[in-house]
Design an enzyme around this catalytic site. Sequence first.
Site, short mmCIF file in Angstrom:
data_model
loop_
_atom_site.label_atom_id
_atom_site.label_comp_id
_atom_site.label_asym_id
_atom_site.label_seq_id
_atom_site.Cartn_x
_atom_site.Cartn_y
_atom_site.Cartn_z
N ALA A 1 0.86 -1.18 0.00
CA ALA A 1 0.00 0.00 0.00
C ALA A 1 0.90 1.23 0.00
CB ALA A 1 -0.86 -0.02 1.25
N GLY B 1 0.60 -5.13 0.77
CA GLY B 1 -0.57 -5.13 -0.11
C GLY B 1 -0.27 -5.70 -1.49
N GLU C 1 -0.60 -9.29 -1.03
CA GLU C 1 -2.03 -9.56 -0.78
C GLU C 1 -2.82 -9.55 -2.10
OE1 GLU C 1 -2.18 -6.50 2.34
OE2 GLU C 1 -3.08 -8.04 3.61
N GLU D 1 4.27 -5.59 7.15
CA GLU D 1 3.43 -4.61 7.85
C GLU D 1 3.81 -4.41 9.30
OE1 GLU D 1 2.37 -6.71 5.59
OE2 GLU D 1 0.78 -5.85 4.35
C1 3H9 Z 1 0.68 -2.36 3.41
O1 3H9 Z 1 0.90 -2.83 2.33
C2 3H9 Z 1 -0.63 -2.47 4.11
C3 3H9 Z 1 -1.52 -3.51 3.52
O2 3H9 Z 1 -1.36 -4.75 4.18
C4 3H9 Z 1 -2.99 -3.17 3.71
C5 3H9 Z 1 -3.50 -1.96 3.02
C6 3H9 Z 1 -5.01 -1.82 3.11
N1 3H9 Z 1 4.61 3.55 0.07
O3 3H9 Z 1 13.23 1.92 0.03
P1 3H9 Z 1 13.61 2.68 -1.18
C7 3H9 Z 1 9.27 5.05 -1.44
S1 3H9 Z 1 1.87 -1.50 4.24
C8 3H9 Z 1 5.06 4.78 -0.21
O4 3H9 Z 1 14.64 3.71 -1.05
P2 3H9 Z 1 14.74 0.32 -2.36
C9 3H9 Z 1 10.40 5.39 -0.48
O5 3H9 Z 1 9.96 6.25 0.53
C10 3H9 Z 1 3.22 -1.43 3.14
N2 3H9 Z 1 6.33 5.04 -0.59
O6 3H9 Z 1 13.99 1.71 -2.39
C11 3H9 Z 1 11.41 6.02 -1.42
O7 3H9 Z 1 10.98 7.33 -1.65
P3 3H9 Z 1 12.05 8.49 -1.90
C12 3H9 Z 1 4.00 -2.68 3.14
C13 3H9 Z 1 7.17 3.99 -0.65
O8 3H9 Z 1 14.94 -0.06 -3.77
C14 3H9 Z 1 11.23 5.25 -2.71
O9 3H9 Z 1 9.93 4.66 -2.63
N3 3H9 Z 1 5.15 -2.54 2.30
C15 3H9 Z 1 6.77 2.69 -0.36
O10 3H9 Z 1 15.89 0.39 -1.44
C16 3H9 Z 1 12.24 4.15 -2.89
O11 3H9 Z 1 12.26 3.33 -1.73
C17 3H9 Z 1 6.36 -2.18 2.77
O12 3H9 Z 1 6.53 -1.97 3.94
C18 3H9 Z 1 5.42 2.47 0.02
N4 3H9 Z 1 4.95 1.24 0.29
O13 3H9 Z 1 13.74 -0.70 -1.69
C19 3H9 Z 1 7.46 -2.10 1.76
N5 3H9 Z 1 7.82 1.86 -0.51
O14 3H9 Z 1 12.86 8.07 -3.08
C20 3H9 Z 1 8.17 -0.79 1.87
C21 3H9 Z 1 8.84 2.63 -0.90
O15 3H9 Z 1 11.23 9.71 -2.09
N6 3H9 Z 1 9.20 -0.60 0.87
N7 3H9 Z 1 8.46 3.91 -0.99
O16 3H9 Z 1 12.87 8.52 -0.62
C22 3H9 Z 1 10.40 -1.24 0.90
O17 3H9 Z 1 10.66 -2.10 1.72
C23 3H9 Z 1 11.42 -0.81 -0.10
O18 3H9 Z 1 11.04 0.45 -0.59
C24 3H9 Z 1 11.61 -1.75 -1.31
C25 3H9 Z 1 12.56 -1.07 -2.33
C26 3H9 Z 1 12.24 -3.06 -0.81
C27 3H9 Z 1 10.32 -2.04 -2.00
#
Ligand code: 3H9
Length: 690
Positions: free
Chosen positions: A63, A102, A105, A125
């Site tokens: 999400a 998400g 999911e 999460e």
């Molecule tokens: C969820 O899904 C809830 C659901 O169960 C239910 C919903 C109803 N959203 O980390 P990076 C941005 S909760 C918004 O440097 P990498 C990040 O801030 C979510 N922004 O890249 C950054 O921005 P900026 C569960 C996001 O290659 C840019 O993207 N998911 C999100 O080192 C690059 O990110 C997670 O917890 C997001 N979800 O790593 C996964 N994700 O460039 C969270 C990233 O402006 N994400 N951004 O600073 C990660 O773990 C890593 O970003 C990922 C890539 C491994 C994907």
Amino acid sequence: MSDTVSTTLEDGIAVILLDNPPVNALGHNLREPLFRALEAAKANDEVKAIVIACAGRTFIAGADISEFGKPPKAPSLPDLIGLLESIDKPTVAAIHGTALGGGLELALGCHYRIAERSAKIGLPEVTLGLIPGAGGTVRLPRLVGPEAALGIIVSGKPIGMDEAFSLGAVDRIAEGDLKSEAISFAREKLAEEAPHHHIRERSDKLQIDDAAFETAIEQVARKARGLTAPVKAAESVRNAVTMEFGAALAREREIFLERVASEESAAQRHLFFATREAAKVRGVGRDIEARPVARIGVIGAGTMGGGIAMAFANGGLPVTLLEMNDEALARGLHQIDRNYAGSVKRGSISEDEKTARLARIQGTTSYDALAGCDLVIEAVFEKMDVKRQVFGALDKVLKPGAILATNTSYLDVNEIAAVTSRPQDVVGLHFFSPAHIMKLLEIVRGDRTAPDVLATALALARRIGKVPVVVGVCNGFVGNRMLAARREQNEALLLEGATPAQVDKVFTQFGWPMGPFQMADLSGLDIAWNNRKSLGQTAPIADALCEAGHFGQKSGRGFYLYEDGARIPIPDPDVQALIERKAAELGVERRSIDAEEIIERTLYPMINEGARILEEGIATRASDIDVVWVNGYGFPLAKGGPMFWAERFGPARIVERLEHWHGRTGNALFEPAPLLRQLALTGGGFASLA
Ligand code: 3H9
């Protein structure tokens, strides 16, 4: 068609391609067009099967975290997955990069999942103080079994394809082009006579060993360290087993919404973005290229130097480790060997991995052996003279362009740089003990440190799994300077009537893993004593304890007593008597001290010092300070760091109490920083004053 979602029809197979850089987060700008695309594909008789794939570097990363806490916009993610599950035509998620939260999911709402071998899937999460809120805790147990699902959900750690495939979470690994293999897979499934089952219709994996499952759930609560999310996530996995599908799903959603509204999740979401912000450094744009680093040099094979060598070796970098003589070198290398042996024993690395890591560390007693290093970091005695000598020697042997780093925890990096002919190549790299474990790396920017040196330090930190924060030069930088503000009051509280156990309890109740006196006993009172002596400082109680041979856990006595080598701190009547004696000697009147006072006199000066650090530009943002404290000092995750906590708690209340203590003690430590006063007046957050 929209900017973020496009559909192509390839001989009966609709390929819905999502393109929402950088990580295809499921914000409203993606959910809404995806909903429409799915409705259209469902209704279109020419579409026989559907493939959902992503453009860019990854499948959906979850999400959109920045939407949490804002008014929800339809369609929600559960709406989307509900729509997917109403489609009878085979649906296939084609996964590359990471399918997280998400994103996974949504993939669980499809009939099938195909993934590249390098892909990872997970439900992170809990690391955001949440639980999966779109069916993750209910569908994953049906797909892979409740025990395996519990492990994935409460750890929040992504799993690789070997594990995902063997668990049945992924149906096929694509060895070639993902999109074409996904289309072929969809065709194969179409050709099969068998009906396509959604996960919700399956219950074959829900049979469990009740007792073992309950034990696993109890363990989650024990290991949660005061965090609520893992416990709630486990509860939701149990619901998936004990409740019928729809009821478990509805309850999951309720818990998710409670979690989104919680302070714990707000704090952890803050830290998610804060960690990423911290890597953005003034004057170090994307156009600044990092210098190539193929070999690291480390000077000093003591606890710190050895830990730093291990940190780089663990990250795959070859290290040359320099000591003064063969004996000290052998001692250092032996300790490294023992540390790795401990990791093998605990099962965190294999024997082969230990051998590989050890092979990356080469010992030497000659400065000349550092000549081929691209970055050398010194971890020698904390004295300016010694540091200057080391940097003079380094300046002579290192090749042009090599980076000269100091691990000093408080000395002036500019003064160190000044002894070299290349101050632009000098930087502070302040690791935290144990350096191979603690995540934080303070990167100290000197007046003349070149931008590409900072870019290199940031890239290296990432390569070895550290969390970097760039800070300016001052005594103690960000972390230790704020710690000093707190430390001063610890002894004062004891003299005035608090006990070590009482202070420590207030800290653990606040959420710290341990209090300052337990911490001091663990790290060894003699180390801090030696430091104080070299700086000409005193601490009446700790000094007296050291003089009496109380060096902490290792000597069986410190602020507490440790019986028979155990690590359980027992209040020590002798220490209490010593404290009372010292108070009498110093003429300090003793009285009863409550928990509130302990917080006000330890945490508030830290926050106040943090505000000064911001005023002076030593830290760029308040959130950088939070990243330092959470990753280097164990500040409770659930509170988001000292500055975030202060903002939420109320700067006006903090200023009022600081003024109270300032008036009462006259100690400048309590005099509210102008920035904190301003925040108290204007409200809002530190960021609003930037
Ligand atoms: C969820 O899904 C809830 C659901 O169960 C239910 C919903 C109803 N959203 O980390 P990076 C941005 S909760 C918004 O440097 P990498 C990040 O801030 C979510 N922004 O890249 C950054 O921005 P900026 C569960 C996001 O290659 C840019 O993207 N998911 C999100 O080192 C690059 O990110 C997670 O917890 C997001 N979800 O790593 C996964 N994700 O460039 C969270 C990233 O402006 N994400 N951004 O600073 C990660 O773990 C890593 O970003 C990922 C890539 C491994 C994907």
